[in-house]
Write an enzyme that holds these catalytic residues in place. Structure first.
Site, PDB file in Angstrom:
ATOM      1  CD  GLU A  59     -18.961 -25.304   5.796  1.00 14.74           C
ATOM      2  OE1 GLU A  59     -17.895 -25.547   5.877  1.00 14.74           O
ATOM      3  OE2 GLU A  59     -19.247 -24.060   5.373  1.00 14.74           O
ATOM      4  CG  HIS A  95     -26.360 -46.634   5.587  1.00 15.12           C
ATOM      5  ND1 HIS A  95     -25.074 -45.995   5.667  1.00 15.12           N
ATOM      6  CD2 HIS A  95     -26.553 -46.500   7.197  1.00 15.12           C
ATOM      7  CE1 HIS A  95     -24.517 -45.652   6.623  1.00 15.12           C
ATOM      8  NE2 HIS A  95     -25.899 -45.877   7.770  1.00 15.12           N
ATOM      9  CD  GLU A  97     -26.469 -44.387   0.816  1.00 17.12           C
ATOM     10  OE1 GLU A  97     -25.895 -43.174   0.760  1.00 17.12           O
ATOM     11  OE2 GLU A  97     -27.043 -44.593   1.773  1.00 17.12           O
ATOM     12  CB  CYS A 125     -20.993 -43.909   4.677  1.00 13.51           C
ATOM     13  SG  CYS A 125     -21.767 -45.398   4.654  1.00 13.51           S
ATOM     14  CB  CYS A 128     -23.273 -46.568   1.309  1.00 18.19           C
ATOM     15  SG  CYS A 128     -24.352 -47.158   2.513  1.00 18.19           S
TER      16      CYS A 128
END
Length: 221
Positions: A59, A95, A97, A125, A128
């Site tokens: 988490e 990034h 992606e 994010c 992206c």
């Protein structure tokens, strides 16, 4: 609610070898200070230590500030083909992606139908996510399924809206099950030379954490 110890990873766990010159063999051997600001690392298999730390579906993602993206591209059409590999963003500026759309997708057969599956350490994010939506709207032959280890900043309203936008654009978003982590381990993680392939060892709470994120994603979407 899941409890997770705040881990303070070593550089090596964080996808950055403690001595950069002793890093992954396939990478260019360069010192950290010599790296260009937008380097994207690509390859076929990632080191096991990176996988065990970065893909862990905890988490609290303390220290996990990089994205590892493993991809499978299946080209349908006159010349069916499958290609696979992984991308990792070396610095926060570029990034993984984005790099997929800029470097991997253009090499695929133009006009063919593409079934793309990503196995990503965390969900995209906002920027992206917008890029993913643009790519799907622009390329009607592109089908994208994203399997994520954990949700990135899912409590933020802007992030929740971005996830819903991806779904509306036709992206299938899924949380990785223990079997998906095992698939990545078998297909995208380096095994030591001369050793038999080591079987995937699930970490504690892998199933519980999957269920936690699956519930959160269902609530958001």
């Amino acid at each position: 609610k899941m409890a997770e110890k705040q881990e303070e990873p070593s550089n090596a766990q964080n996808g950055e070898p403690d001595n950069a010159e002793e890093g992954e063999g396939k990478k260019k051997k360069v010192k950290r200070e010599d790296l260009p600001p937008f380097e994207i690392v690509t390859g076929e298999r990632l080191p096991a230590i990176f996988f065990k730390f970065q893909f862990r579906n905890v988490e609290y993602s303390s220290g996990r500030n990089k994205t590892f993206l493993c991809y499978v591209v299946e080209t349908q059409g006159k010349e069916p083909a499958t290609c696979r590999g992984y991308l990792e963003d070396e610095h926060a500026a570029a990034h993984a992606e984005m790099a997929f759309f800029n470097t991997i997708l253009p090499t695929c057969q133009a006009g063919a139908r593409l079934d793309v599956t990503w196995y990503v350490s965390s969900s995209p994010c906002v920027a992206c996510a917008q890029r993913i939506c643009e790519a799907l709207r622009k390329n009607k032959g592109l089908r994208l399924t994203i399997m994520v280890g954990r949700l990135f900043m899912w409590e933020e309203p802007e992030m929740q809206a971005a996830l819903r936008g991806m779904k509306e654009a036709g992206c299938k978003l899924r949380i990785m099950k223990p079997q998906d982590f095992e698939y990545v381990w078998k297909n995208f993680v380096e095994q030591e030379e001369g050793e038999e392939a080591k079987s995937f060892v699930p970490w504690e709470d892998i199933q519980e954490n999957f269920q936690y994120y699956e519930e959160k994603l269902a609530e958001i979407l």
